[in-house]
Design a protein around this motif. Structure first.
Motif, PDB file in Angstrom:
ATOM      1  N   LYS A   1     -13.998  -3.081  -2.359  1.00 14.11           N
ATOM      2  CA  LYS A   1     -12.731  -3.120  -3.086  1.00 14.11           C
ATOM      3  C   LYS A   1     -12.978  -3.743  -4.452  1.00 14.11           C
TER       4      LYS A   1
ATOM      5  N   GLY B   1      -9.109   4.431   6.514  1.00 15.82           N
ATOM      6  CA  GLY B   1      -8.698   3.520   7.591  1.00 15.82           C
ATOM      7  C   GLY B   1      -7.545   2.651   7.143  1.00 15.82           C
ATOM      8  N   MET B   2      -6.795   2.152   8.092  1.00 14.03           N
ATOM      9  CA  MET B   2      -5.674   1.239   7.831  1.00 14.03           C
ATOM     10  C   MET B   2      -5.804   0.001   8.722  1.00 14.03           C
ATOM     11  N   LEU B   3      -7.035  -0.437   8.946  1.00 21.40           N
ATOM     12  CA  LEU B   3      -7.276  -1.618   9.782  1.00 21.40           C
ATOM     13  C   LEU B   3      -6.592  -1.459  11.148  1.00 21.40           C
TER      14      LEU B   3
ATOM     15  N   ASP C   1      -6.551   8.667  -2.590  1.00 25.24           N
ATOM     16  CA  ASP C   1      -6.049   8.127  -1.324  1.00 25.24           C
ATOM     17  C   ASP C   1      -4.515   8.087  -1.429  1.00 25.24           C
TER      18      ASP C   1
ATOM     19  N   TYR D   1     -13.061  -5.900  12.740  1.00 28.16           N
ATOM     20  CA  TYR D   1     -11.651  -6.175  12.430  1.00 28.16           C
ATOM     21  C   TYR D   1     -11.061  -7.348  13.230  1.00 28.16           C
TER      22      TYR D   1
ATOM     23  N   ASP E   1     -13.185   1.165  -4.311  1.00 27.55           N
ATOM     24  CA  ASP E   1     -11.768   1.516  -4.097  1.00 27.55           C
ATOM     25  C   ASP E   1     -10.913   0.546  -4.900  1.00 27.55           C
TER      26      ASP E   1
ATOM     27  N   TYR F   1       0.853  -1.208   0.000  1.00 26.48           N
ATOM     28  CA  TYR F   1       0.000   0.000   0.000  1.00 26.48           C
ATOM     29  C   TYR F   1       0.877   1.243   0.000  1.00 26.48           C
TER      30      TYR F   1
ATOM     31  N   LYS G   1     -18.377   0.603   1.121  1.00 30.47           N
ATOM     32  CA  LYS G   1     -17.287   0.718   0.132  1.00 30.47           C
ATOM     33  C   LYS G   1     -16.834  -0.692  -0.186  1.00 30.47           C
TER      34      LYS G   1
ATOM     35  N   GLU H   1     -12.431   5.559  -5.722  1.00 28.24           N
ATOM     36  CA  GLU H   1     -11.209   5.884  -4.970  1.00 28.24           C
ATOM     37  C   GLU H   1      -9.984   5.309  -5.672  1.00 28.24           C
TER      38      GLU H   1
ATOM     39  N   ASN I   1      -7.466   0.856  -5.315  1.00 29.95           N
ATOM     40  CA  ASN I   1      -6.063   0.796  -4.874  1.00 29.95           C
ATOM     41  C   ASN I   1      -5.091   0.722  -6.062  1.00 29.95           C
TER      42      ASN I   1
ATOM     43  N   LYS J   1      -5.879  10.068   5.575  1.00 31.50           N
ATOM     44  CA  LYS J   1      -5.387   9.098   6.557  1.00 31.50           C
ATOM     45  C   LYS J   1      -4.188   9.768   7.211  1.00 31.50           C
TER      46      LYS J   1
ATOM     47  N   SER K   1     -15.624  -0.786   4.875  1.00 37.42           N
ATOM     48  CA  SER K   1     -14.829  -1.114   3.696  1.00 37.42           C
ATOM     49  C   SER K   1     -14.765  -2.641   3.585  1.00 37.42           C
TER      50      SER K   1
HETATM   51  O1  OSB Z   1      -7.157   1.753   0.490  1.00 40.42           O
HETATM   52  O2  OSB Z   1      -8.414   2.476   2.016  1.00 40.42           O
HETATM   53  C1  OSB Z   1      -7.565   1.674   1.644  1.00 40.42           C
HETATM   54  C2  OSB Z   1      -6.887  -0.875   4.421  1.00 40.42           C
HETATM   55  C3  OSB Z   1      -5.518  -1.021   4.309  1.00 40.42           C
HETATM   56  C4  OSB Z   1      -4.844  -0.337   3.320  1.00 40.42           C
HETATM   57  C5  OSB Z   1      -5.553   0.504   2.442  1.00 40.42           C
HETATM   58  C6  OSB Z   1      -6.920   0.672   2.571  1.00 40.42           C
HETATM   59  C7  OSB Z   1      -7.598  -0.056   3.561  1.00 40.42           C
HETATM   60  C8  OSB Z   1      -9.056  -0.027   3.743  1.00 40.42           C
HETATM   61  C9  OSB Z   1      -9.594  -0.446   5.088  1.00 40.42           C
HETATM   62  O3  OSB Z   1      -9.826   0.243   2.860  1.00 40.42           O
HETATM   63  C10 OSB Z   1     -10.325   0.622   5.785  1.00 40.42           C
HETATM   64  C11 OSB Z   1     -10.569   0.294   7.244  1.00 40.42           C
HETATM   65  O4  OSB Z   1      -9.644   0.428   8.079  1.00 40.42           O
HETATM   66  O5  OSB Z   1     -11.695  -0.090   7.561  1.00 40.42           O
END
Ligand code: OSB
Ligand code: MG
Length: 368
Positions: free
Chosen positions: A163, A290-292, A238, A322, A188, A55, A161, A213, A190, A262, A135
């Motif tokens: 992926k 978020g980043m989990l 992002d 989570y 999203d 990421y 959201k 996204e 990525n 973030k 997400s």
């Molecule tokens: O792209 O938003 C992102 C989690 C890890 C790395 C990148 C992303 C994400 C998420 C999870 O989409 C969002 C969350 O923490 O619920």
């Protein structure tokens, strides 16, 4: 405040369900939990660099190196009285934003606790509750996705959201929309697409998405501006946004109409606030990504998302989405109307469960 001791913990947290994105599948999440000790108070923070550089270019190991060898030495055993002072001391250290953000967040918590006010208040938050969404990773089939989404809707989430990745995009969105025509939905990618995929990306325009996204490269701003002109659906960036400067470039070029903030990606709450304020004065809505995170990072996210221009729902979900056992008390739950309450107690406003933190710690180091 005299910074007497700093503790770094490399933690590994097992996700309740695998999280698949165009970057790969994650079964667990590795982060760094940071504790800053000063005058009888502990400030808690979380560095969201992951085990892999998929990421972000930062990893747990690069962040540990930068924290240990550069960020910690310039504040340890010093009298530090403001975050701005810290930012000045770190000024010559380029990049490594997740490492900086992690330690900065622990200092914010420390200062808020020393003033006996909530982190939300110290950051300039104005809301008692924030709007949140969920997400959802890529699922094996569209039907499995539909079932998952229905479960989250019944849990109270009002914004979904999903992926996406090439080959697992339009068919999933179409199936979901056929079944649930009115939900608030966004996707999203990525960075899984290029301008060569413009036909797939324009096909999303038929499904009433709130935003797309980060469809293009993780370090691109220019090509997103070309793509934006071909789409009706608003683009949101992002990965490409690391600073106020990137934000200005993206907004001025027309690369996106919405920004995902973030704090880890942009170097901390200080830079996040600058981006938030710039977007507010330019009528660009922002939302909190978020980043989990564990509950420690999530508590900080909630505080930041209580600022007024966090207009769209954040990727800030309940603890139980989570991890089986969060490391904070109380854990975070969502209300029936897809909101989450902003903690009112001092600092991050939640207690760290030390025994649970020990369970997830795989390595720790103390600096004093
Ligand atoms: O792209 O938003 C992102 C989690 C890890 C790395 C990148 C992303 C994400 C998420 C999870 O989409 C969002 C969350 O923490 O619920
Ligand atoms: Mg994203």
């Amino acid at each position: 405040m005299l910074i007497e001791k700093i503790e770094l913990r490399h933690v590994k947290m097992e996700l309740i369900t695998p999280f698949e994105t165009s970057m790969g599948v994650e079964l667990d999440e590795e982060h760094i939990i940071i504790a800053v000790y000063s005058e009888g108070i502990i400030g808690w923070g979380e560095c969201v660099a992951e085990e892999t550089p998929y990421y972000s270019s930062e990893t747990v190991k690069t962040a540990w190196h930068i924290l240990k060898d550069f960020l910690i030495p310039v504040i340890l055993n010093k009298n530090i009285n403001s975050i701005d002072e810290v930012i000045q001391l770190w000024n010559r250290i380029r990049g490594h934003r997740m490492a900086k953000a992690g330690l900065e967040s622990a200092l914010w918590d420390l200062f808020a606790k020393s003033k006996n006010i909530s982190l939300s208040k110290l950051l300039g938050g104005t809301k008692n509750s924030i709007e949140v969404g969920v997400s959802i990773g890529i699922q094996e089939t569209p039907q499995i996705l539909i079932d998952k989404v229905k479960q989250f809707l019944s849990d109270g989430y009002g914004r979904i959201k999903i992926k996406i990745a090439p080959g697992r995009d339009i068919s999933y969105v179409k199936a979901l929309r056929d079944e649930l025509p009115n939900i608030r939905l966004q996707v999203d990618a990525n960075s899984a697409y290029t301008l060569g995929n413009v036909n797939i990306l324009t096909a999303f325009d038929s499904y009433n998405l709130e935003l797309i996204e980060q469809p293009l490269a993780y370090d691109d701003i220019y090509e997103h501006s070309i793509l934006a002109k071909k789409l009706k659906t608003p683009l949101c960036l992002d990965e490409s946004i690391h600073s106020l400067g990137d934000t200005k470039a993206a907004v001025e070029l027309g690369s996106c109409k919405i920004i995902n903030i973030k704090p880890g990606r942009v170097g901390g709450y200080t830079e996040s606030k600058k981006i938030h304020d710039y977007c507010q004065s330019n009528n660009i809505p922002v939302w909190h990504g978020g980043m989990l995170e564990s509950g420690i990072g999530r508590a900080g996210n909630i505080a930041l998302a209580s600022l007024p221009n966090f207009i769209l729902p954040g990727d800030i979900s309940a603890s139980k989405k989570y991890y089986k056992h969060d490391i904070i008390d109380p854990s975070f739950d969502i209300n029936k109307d897809s909101t989450m309450n902003v903690p009112k107690g001092p600092g991050i406003g939640v207690e760290v469960i030390q025994s649970q933190l020990d369970v997830i710690t795989i390595y720790k180091e103390i600096f004093n």
